[in-house]
Write a protein that holds these residues in place. Structure first.
Motif, PDB file in Angstrom:
ATOM      1  N   GLY A 107      32.016   2.451  -0.306  1.00 54.14           N
ATOM      2  CA  GLY A 107      32.524   2.122  -1.639  1.00 54.14           C
ATOM      3  C   GLY A 107      32.189   0.683  -1.982  1.00 54.14           C
ATOM      4  O   GLY A 107      31.282   0.070  -1.392  1.00 54.14           O
ATOM      5  N   ASP A 108      32.913   0.126  -2.920  1.00 61.61           N
ATOM      6  CA  ASP A 108      32.666  -1.249  -3.343  1.00 61.61           C
ATOM      7  C   ASP A 108      32.982  -2.235  -2.221  1.00 61.61           C
ATOM      8  O   ASP A 108      33.843  -1.984  -1.358  1.00 61.61           O
ATOM      9  CB  ASP A 108      33.514  -1.580  -4.568  1.00 61.61           C
ATOM     10  N   TRP A 126      31.471 -10.192   3.701  1.00 64.29           N
ATOM     11  CA  TRP A 126      31.842  -9.064   2.867  1.00 64.29           C
ATOM     12  C   TRP A 126      32.716  -8.095   3.667  1.00 64.29           C
ATOM     13  O   TRP A 126      32.632  -8.000   4.879  1.00 64.29           O
ATOM     14  CB  TRP A 126      30.605  -8.345   2.334  1.00 64.29           C
ATOM     15  N   THR A 179      24.067  -3.895  -0.247  1.00 63.92           N
ATOM     16  CA  THR A 179      24.141  -2.440  -0.335  1.00 63.92           C
ATOM     17  C   THR A 179      24.609  -1.885   1.002  1.00 63.92           C
ATOM     18  O   THR A 179      23.993  -2.145   2.043  1.00 63.92           O
ATOM     19  CB  THR A 179      22.774  -1.837  -0.687  1.00 63.92           C
ATOM     20  N   ALA A 187      26.358   2.327  -1.541  1.00 58.80           N
ATOM     21  CA  ALA A 187      27.039   1.652  -2.647  1.00 58.80           C
ATOM     22  C   ALA A 187      26.599   0.201  -2.649  1.00 58.80           C
ATOM     23  O   ALA A 187      26.536  -0.442  -1.604  1.00 58.80           O
ATOM     24  CB  ALA A 187      28.558   1.769  -2.517  1.00 58.80           C
ATOM     25  N   SER A 189      27.028  -3.791  -4.268  1.00 63.35           N
ATOM     26  CA  SER A 189      27.937  -4.740  -4.918  1.00 63.35           C
ATOM     27  C   SER A 189      27.198  -6.054  -5.076  1.00 63.35           C
ATOM     28  O   SER A 189      26.351  -6.430  -4.250  1.00 63.35           O
ATOM     29  CB  SER A 189      29.208  -4.937  -4.095  1.00 63.35           C
TER      30      SER A 189
END
Length: 353
Positions: A107-108, A126, A179, A187, A189
């Motif tokens: 996901g994000d 991240w 990614t 996903a 971001s």
């Protein structure tokens, strides 16, 4: 573009060397989404073949259905993870093994970047908003002034990378694109920032607070600049000091230009204080986190101890005539009688004469 291939799941699934060895049946991996219905096919057997399925060497107990060479599981979750093996009836010959792994697509991401070594470079970290439960890799691309920058993976942190500043005092924004990719999907971001907004030094180091002799309201505080800050002369830091007595919750603050010492002059006499220091570039960025707290007590005067006695001096050597045992206490009447007994004896002799 950097492809980071390390994951906790990969580490856990790595073979372990031991003294004795047994054959390990790994099988082929089959990744499925949590909550979905799953079908596993026993090799290339045709639809009329009858098979028996086992998971981790035992009969399949989860809700399932067998249709020829197929095993059907409904609404799978993490409890369905395992090594599934199929055996052709009636002789029980094993025909296939499948390592079923249940997870989620990525996901994000939450991306943050920071420079604690300005102007040398910065790093980005991240985190995923939800776990995927299966191996997930990350592709990192950092853009500045319409060109990609070299990205270096951190050797200790899986979700961190390092980038050097291509130039200092740049007006162009940086764009970080990450990614997340696994067997169930991907996903992407992005995070954009200006150079000046991510500068944040590490906290000052070696903070020391000591009382000032004969000054019960003063504490002398010293510290060192963070060792990670590469050029303190060209890019000086300013400091923010806070202190409070241990018995109170309210802090007092002092901002200093570039000094690495300060004398607190309004402390309470004889009270223990807690002291911390933060740092910031003099022009850009944000304040560091607070340093490790140190404790100090203001001056309370010297505590004098009795003078040491020289054991070889005559006064310290016990006299041979001194009593070696403690005498019992003598009452006041007995002491008076002892004082006047010679006088009374003399008067008695004169009367008898």
């Amino acid at each position: 573009m950097l492809n980071l291939m390390i994951s906790v799941t990969d580490i856990l699934s790595a073979p372990i060397c031991v003294k004795y060895y047994w054959p390990i049946e790994l099988g082929r991996n089959q990744y499925e989404k949590m909550g979905s219905d799953v079908t596993m096919l026993c090799g290339s057997l045709d639809n009329s073949t009858s098979v028996t399925w086992k998971v981790n060497g035992t009969d399949v107990r989860a809700p399932h259905r067998v249709e020829g060479p197929r095993l059907l599981l409904t609404q799978v979750n993490s409890s369905h993870n395992g090594l599934y093996s199929c055996f052709q009836n009636p002789h029980g010959e094993r025909r296939d093994s499948i390592n079923l792994r249940i997870g989620l697509p990525p996901g994000d991401l939450i991306i943050t970047c920071r420079s604690n070594t300005y102007p040398k470079g910065f790093y980005c970290t991240w985190t995923m908003l939800h776990r995927t439960f299966i191996p997930t890799t990350f592709e990192v691309d950092v853009q500045h002034n319409q060109r990609s920058l070299e990205v270096q993976a951190d050797p200790f942190h899986k979700n961190r990378c390092h980038v050097r500043f291509p130039e200092v005092f740049s007006s162009f924004r940086y764009l970080v694109n990450i990614t997340a990719v696994n067997a169930l999907g991907k996903a992407a971001s992005t995070y954009s920032f200006e150079e000046s907004s991510i500068v944040k030094p590490d906290p000052p180091e070696r903070v020391v607070a000591t009382p000032v002799r004969n000054n019960p309201r003063r504490l002398e505080v010293t510290w060192n600049s963070p060792s990670t800050w590469p050029d303190i002369n060209s890019f000086p830091l300013k400091y923010f000091l806070r202190y409070r007595p241990l018995i109170r919750e309210q802090w007092q603050h002092v901002e200093l230009s570039d000094s690495t010492s300060h004398t607190i002059t309004d402390a309470y006499a004889g009270k223990e204080y807690i002291i911390q220091v933060a740092a910031k570039d003099t022009e850009i960025g944000t304040w560091s986190d607070w340093s490790v707290a140190v404790h100090a007590t203001t001056w309370i005067g010297e505590i004098t101890s009795p003078p040491e006695v020289d054991p070889t001096s005559p006064s310290s050597v016990p006299s041979s005539k001194a009593p070696q045992k403690a005498e019992p206490p003598v009452g006041r009447a007995a002491r008076v009688l002892t004082l006047f007994s010679p006088l009374m004896l003399g008067m008695l002799l004169l009367l008898m004469w």
